[in-house]
Design an enzyme around this catalytic site. Structure first.
Site, PDB file in Angstrom:
ATOM      1  N   TRP A 153       0.802  -1.219   0.000  1.00  0.00           N
ATOM      2  CA  TRP A 153       0.000   0.000   0.000  1.00  0.00           C
ATOM      3  C   TRP A 153       0.838   1.274   0.000  1.00  0.00           C
ATOM      4  O   TRP A 153       0.327   2.353  -0.304  1.00  0.00           O
ATOM      5  CB  TRP A 153      -0.922   0.028   1.224  1.00  0.00           C
ATOM      6  CG  TRP A 153      -0.231  -0.212   2.537  1.00  0.00           C
ATOM      7  CD1 TRP A 153      -0.162  -1.389   3.225  1.00  0.00           C
ATOM      8  CD2 TRP A 153       0.522   0.734   3.308  1.00  0.00           C
ATOM      9  NE1 TRP A 153       0.583  -1.236   4.372  1.00  0.00           N
ATOM     10  CE2 TRP A 153       1.003   0.063   4.459  1.00  0.00           C
ATOM     11  CE3 TRP A 153       0.817   2.092   3.149  1.00  0.00           C
ATOM     12  CZ2 TRP A 153       1.776   0.688   5.425  1.00  0.00           C
ATOM     13  CZ3 TRP A 153       1.593   2.724   4.123  1.00  0.00           C
ATOM     14  CH2 TRP A 153       2.059   2.028   5.239  1.00  0.00           C
ATOM     15  N   ASN A 154       2.122   1.193   0.352  1.00  0.00           N
ATOM     16  CA  ASN A 154       2.877   2.434   0.537  1.00  0.00           C
ATOM     17  C   ASN A 154       3.285   3.095  -0.779  1.00  0.00           C
ATOM     18  O   ASN A 154       3.424   4.313  -0.843  1.00  0.00           O
ATOM     19  CB  ASN A 154       4.089   2.207   1.440  1.00  0.00           C
ATOM     20  CG  ASN A 154       5.043   1.169   0.910  1.00  0.00           C
ATOM     21  OD1 ASN A 154       4.664   0.277   0.151  1.00  0.00           O
ATOM     22  ND2 ASN A 154       6.300   1.256   1.311  1.00  0.00           N
ATOM     23  N   PRO A 178      -3.478  -6.278  -5.540  1.00  0.00           N
ATOM     24  CA  PRO A 178      -3.039  -5.054  -4.870  1.00  0.00           C
ATOM     25  C   PRO A 178      -3.373  -5.083  -3.388  1.00  0.00           C
ATOM     26  O   PRO A 178      -4.217  -5.875  -2.944  1.00  0.00           O
ATOM     27  CB  PRO A 178      -3.837  -3.968  -5.594  1.00  0.00           C
ATOM     28  CG  PRO A 178      -5.105  -4.647  -5.997  1.00  0.00           C
ATOM     29  CD  PRO A 178      -4.724  -6.085  -6.298  1.00  0.00           C
ATOM     30  N   ALA A 179      -2.738  -4.213  -2.621  1.00  0.00           N
ATOM     31  CA  ALA A 179      -3.003  -4.127  -1.189  1.00  0.00           C
ATOM     32  C   ALA A 179      -4.461  -3.749  -0.943  1.00  0.00           C
ATOM     33  O   ALA A 179      -5.042  -2.941  -1.677  1.00  0.00           O
ATOM     34  CB  ALA A 179      -2.087  -3.093  -0.549  1.00  0.00           C
ATOM     35  N   SER A 180      -5.037  -4.318   0.091  1.00  0.00           N
ATOM     36  CA  SER A 180      -6.445  -4.087   0.396  1.00  0.00           C
ATOM     37  C   SER A 180      -6.736  -2.630   0.732  1.00  0.00           C
ATOM     38  O   SER A 180      -7.836  -2.138   0.488  1.00  0.00           O
ATOM     39  CB  SER A 180      -6.884  -4.976   1.561  1.00  0.00           C
ATOM     40  OG  SER A 180      -6.754  -6.342   1.232  1.00  0.00           O
ATOM     41  N   GLY A 230       6.634  -6.508   0.564  1.00  0.00           N
ATOM     42  CA  GLY A 230       5.919  -6.394   1.823  1.00  0.00           C
ATOM     43  C   GLY A 230       6.798  -6.798   2.981  1.00  0.00           C
ATOM     44  O   GLY A 230       8.032  -6.744   2.905  1.00  0.00           O
ATOM     45  N   SER A 231       6.189  -7.233   4.046  1.00  0.00           N
ATOM     46  CA  SER A 231       6.924  -7.530   5.271  1.00  0.00           C
ATOM     47  C   SER A 231       7.680  -8.854   5.170  1.00  0.00           C
ATOM     48  O   SER A 231       7.306  -9.758   4.419  1.00  0.00           O
ATOM     49  CB  SER A 231       5.963  -7.592   6.459  1.00  0.00           C
ATOM     50  OG  SER A 231       5.152  -8.743   6.390  1.00  0.00           O
ATOM     51  N   GLU A 252      10.839  -8.665  -2.047  1.00  0.00           N
ATOM     52  CA  GLU A 252      11.424  -7.429  -1.503  1.00  0.00           C
ATOM     53  C   GLU A 252      10.740  -7.202  -0.172  1.00  0.00           C
ATOM     54  O   GLU A 252       9.567  -6.816  -0.127  1.00  0.00           O
ATOM     55  CB  GLU A 252      11.211  -6.266  -2.472  1.00  0.00           C
ATOM     56  CG  GLU A 252      12.111  -5.084  -2.168  1.00  0.00           C
ATOM     57  CD  GLU A 252      11.383  -3.940  -1.515  1.00  0.00           C
ATOM     58  OE1 GLU A 252      11.487  -3.829  -0.273  1.00  0.00           O
ATOM     59  OE2 GLU A 252      10.718  -3.173  -2.207  1.00  0.00           O
ATOM     60  N   LEU A 253      11.475  -7.445   0.923  1.00  0.00           N
ATOM     61  CA  LEU A 253      10.864  -7.542   2.244  1.00  0.00           C
ATOM     62  C   LEU A 253      11.285  -6.368   3.142  1.00  0.00           C
ATOM     63  O   LEU A 253      11.707  -5.335   2.663  1.00  0.00           O
ATOM     64  CB  LEU A 253      11.218  -8.894   2.867  1.00  0.00           C
ATOM     65  CG  LEU A 253      10.896 -10.113   1.992  1.00  0.00           C
ATOM     66  CD1 LEU A 253      11.359 -11.399   2.647  1.00  0.00           C
ATOM     67  CD2 LEU A 253       9.406 -10.174   1.667  1.00  0.00           C
ATOM     68  N   CYS A 286      10.105   1.412   2.613  1.00  0.00           N
ATOM     69  CA  CYS A 286      10.949   0.274   2.976  1.00  0.00           C
ATOM     70  C   CYS A 286      12.425   0.620   3.020  1.00  0.00           C
ATOM     71  O   CYS A 286      13.195  -0.043   3.718  1.00  0.00           O
ATOM     72  CB  CYS A 286      10.707  -0.881   2.010  1.00  0.00           C
ATOM     73  SG  CYS A 286      10.998  -0.460   0.279  1.00  0.00           S
ATOM     74  N   GLU A 385      11.363  -2.536  12.370  1.00  0.00           N
ATOM     75  CA  GLU A 385      10.987  -1.533  11.370  1.00  0.00           C
ATOM     76  C   GLU A 385       9.770  -0.760  11.876  1.00  0.00           C
ATOM     77  O   GLU A 385       8.670  -1.297  11.967  1.00  0.00           O
ATOM     78  CB  GLU A 385      10.679  -2.224  10.040  1.00  0.00           C
ATOM     79  CG  GLU A 385      10.497  -1.253   8.884  1.00  0.00           C
ATOM     80  CD  GLU A 385      10.356  -1.967   7.555  1.00  0.00           C
ATOM     81  OE1 GLU A 385      10.726  -1.380   6.520  1.00  0.00           O
ATOM     82  OE2 GLU A 385       9.884  -3.126   7.541  1.00  0.00           O
TER      83      GLU A 385
END
Length: 483
Positions: A153-154, A178-180, A230-231, A252-253, A286, A385
Site C-alpha cells: 500500500w505504501n 493489490p493491497a487491500s 511487503g513484510s 522485496e521484504l 521500505c 521496522e
C-alpha cells in the site's frame, strides 16, 4: 472518486465484474476517514479463475515478438503520463501521501513501463563454444509462465509497474493482487492497459481478501512465480506455502536502513538528505532511514539543525500542495509508532522534536515527525521496522564500531553513507551488508538499476537489466552433429 460509488474490483479476461462473494468493502481517505468508494471484495474463487485465464492467454502472449509486447508498454507509459494528475489524485486520496510525492510516484511508475518496453528487445540467449566437435550448445530465454504480483500500500503505483513492466515484457501473463488498503491506484493502471488494447487474459486483477487470494496463488501449480513486496513475516509465509510446487519467488521484504554520517560529511547536505529519506511518505518507506549514526564530533550541531527543520515540516491533508507530512495508512500504524516511541522513552531516550499524535481537525491517522536522541540497542525502534515518522539518532566514534552496528540486524535492504572521502566511500560500501547503498544520495531507486535486498530483506531484483531476468528461464539445448 465519487463517494458512495461502487467499483468492481475484479478484472479477469478483459472484463470488470463483481466478486463471487458479492461483498463490498469501503476504501477511505486516511487523512479524513472519508469514504471514497466501495469495491467488490474478491477471494479464492476469483483468484483461481484469474489464474485459469492467465494460463489460457500465456501461449499466445509469450509467442508474440518482443517488439510487439513492447508496444503495449510504450502506449501504457504514454497514457500514464497523460493521466498523471488524475492518477496522483487517486493515489493521494486512498494512500495519503502529499500530492507532490504522488505526482513523482506516477512519473516513476511510468518510467518502469518505458524501461521494460526497451528491455523487452534485449533478453539475449547464447551460443556456447562446444568442448565436443560433434555438438552445438544453445541457451534460449523463455518466459516463465503465469506470475502472481502482490503489491503493498505504501507505493501503490510504482510497485505495480515495477512488476508489470518486466513480466509483460518477458512474455508472462499476470494475476495482480493489490493491497487491500489501496486498490484504486492499481485498478486505474489496469484500466490504462485495457485502454491501450492489451489482449484479454494477459493482465488480471483480483482485489480482496489477502489470505484467501494468497493461498490460491501459492497453492496453484499453474502459478510459476510470485513477486511480492511487503513484510518479512509475510514473505516467510509465502515461501512456506509455495514449497509444495517449488515456485520461484522474488521477494522485496522489510528493512531497517541506517544512515552513517561521518565527521567529514557536508553537514547541511547530510541534514537535508536525512530528513528527505526519513519523512518521505510519512516514514512509510521500505528504504527510508530507520536509524542514524552520527559522528560524535558533529552530533550536537547535526541534531540541532535537523530538529529545527523537522519541527517546521507541515503536517496535513495530502491534497493540499503545502503539505509535507501526510497521514499514516491506518490506526494500527499509528499505534505501532506510539508503542515504539513509548518504549524508547522507557529505555532512556529523549524527544527533541515531535513525539505525539496530531489531529489538526482532520480526524485522520496522523503522528508528528519525531526525532529521538540518547537511544540504545535495547529499544524497539533500533531493532524493528517502525514504518512511521520516527528518527532515532545515536552517536559513534570509531568507523569499525559503526560498521558493526549497521550490520548487526538481520535486514539488508538499504543503507546510506554521508561522507566526502573517497577512501571511506569504498571502505564502507564494501563492508556494509546491504543490497542497496546510497552515498550522499537517499533516492537510489530508478528504473535502470537493480533494486533488492539481501539477508532477511529478501532476494531477487526489480529494475535494470536484472529485473526482467526474474521472469525468464534459460533453456539449454545440446545438439549432436552427425558427420
Amino acid at each position: 472518486m465519487l463517494i458512495g460509488q461502487k467499483e468492481k474490483g475484479i478484472f479477469i479476461n478483459g472484463e470488470w465484474r463483481e466478486a463471487y462473494s458479492g461483498t463490498y468493502r469501503s476504501i477511505t481517505n486516511p487523512a479524513t476517514l472519508e469514504k471514497l468508494t466501495e469495491i467488490s471484495y474478491g477471494g479464492k474463487e476469483d483468484a483461481l479463475e484469474a489464474i485459469e485465464e492467465a494460463k489460457a492467454a500465456f501461449s499466445a502472449w509469450s509467442k508474440r515478438t518482443a517488439r510487439e509486447r513492447s508496444r503495449f508498454l510504450y502506449k501504457a507509459y504514454e497514457k500514464m503520463l497523460e493521466n498523471k494528475e488524475q492518477l496522483a489524485q487517486i493515489l493521494t486520496s486512498e494512500q495519503g501521501k502529499p500530492l507532490t510525492e504522488a505526482r513523482t510516484e506516477i512519473e516513476s511508475a511510468a518510467s518502469y513501463l518505458l524501461w521494460y518496453a526497451e528491455e523487452a528487445n534485449r533478453v539475449y540467449g547464447e551460443i556456447i563454444p562446444p568442448s565436443n566437435a560433434n555438438k552445438r550448445s544453445l541457451v534460449i530465454p523463455q518466459a516463465i509462465g503465469v506470475i502472481a504480483a502482490i503489491t503493498p500500500w505504501n507505493f501503490p503505483a510504482s510497485m505495480v509497474t515495477r512488476k508489470l513492466g518486466p513480466s509483460l515484457a518477458a512474455g508472462c501473463t499476470v494475476v495482480l493482487k493489490p493491497a487491500s488498503q489501496t486498490p484504486l491506484t492499481a485498478m486505474a493502471i489496469v484500466k490504462i492497459f485495457e485502454e491501450v488494447g492489451l489482449p484479454k487474459g494477459v493482465l488480471n486483477l483480483v482485489a480482496g481478501d489477502a489470505r484467501a487470494i494468497g493461498d490460491a496463488l501459492t497453492q496453484s501449480p499453474d502459478v510459476r512465480l510470485i513477486t511480492f513486496t511487503g513484510s518479512t513475516e509475510v514473505g516467510r509465509d509465502l515461501m512456506k506455502n509455495s514449497a509444495q510446487h517449488i515456485k520461484k519467488l522474488s521477494l522485496e521484504l522489510g528493512g531497517h536502513a541506517p544512515i552513517l554520517v561521518l565527521e567529514d560529511a557536508n553537514l547541511e547536505t547530510a541534514v537535508d538528505l536525512t530528513i528527505a529519506s526519513k519523512f518521505r511518505n510519512c516514514g512509510q518507506t521500505c528504504i527510508c532511514a530507520n536509524r542514524v549514526y552520527v559522528h560524535q564530533n558533529i552530533a550536537e550541531e547535526f541534531i540541532e539543525k535537523l530538529s529545527a527543520k523537522v519541527r517546521n515540516l507541515k503536517i496535513g491533508n495530502g491534497n493540499e500542495d503545502s503539505t509535507v507530512i501526510g497521514p499514516m495508512i491506518d490506526r494500527n500504524a499509528v499505534e505501532k509508532v506510539t508503542e515504539h516511541v513509548e518504549d524508547a522513552l522507557k529505555h532512556g531516550a529523549s524527544i527533541v522534536a515531535g513525539g505525539k499524535e496530531w489531529n489538526g481537525g482532520l480526524g485522520g491517522h496522523f503522528y508528528e515527525p519525531t526525532v529521538l536522541v540518547d537511544v540504545n540497542d535495547q529499544m524497539k525502534v533500533m531493532n524493528e521496522e517502525t514504518f512511521g515518522p520516527v528518527l532515532p539518532i545515536e552517536t559513534f566514534d570509531l568507523l569499525e564500531e559503526v560498521i558493526e552496528k549497521a550490520n548487526q540486524l538481520p535486514y539488508g535492504l538499504a543503507a546510506y553513507v554521508m561522507t566526502e572521502s573517497t577512501n571511506r566511500l569504498f571502505q564502507l560500501t564494501e563492508a556494509l551488508e546491504y543490497g542497496i547503498i546510497g552515498v550522499n544520495d537517499v533516492f537510489p531507486a530508478t528504473a535502470e538499476a537493480p533494486f533488492g535486498g539481501i539477508k532477511e530483506s529478501g532476494f531477487g531484483k526489480e529494475g535494470g537489466k536484472e529485473g526482467i531476468l526474474e521472469f525468464v528461464e534459460m533453456k539449454y539445448v545440446s545438439i549432436g552433429i552427425t558427420k
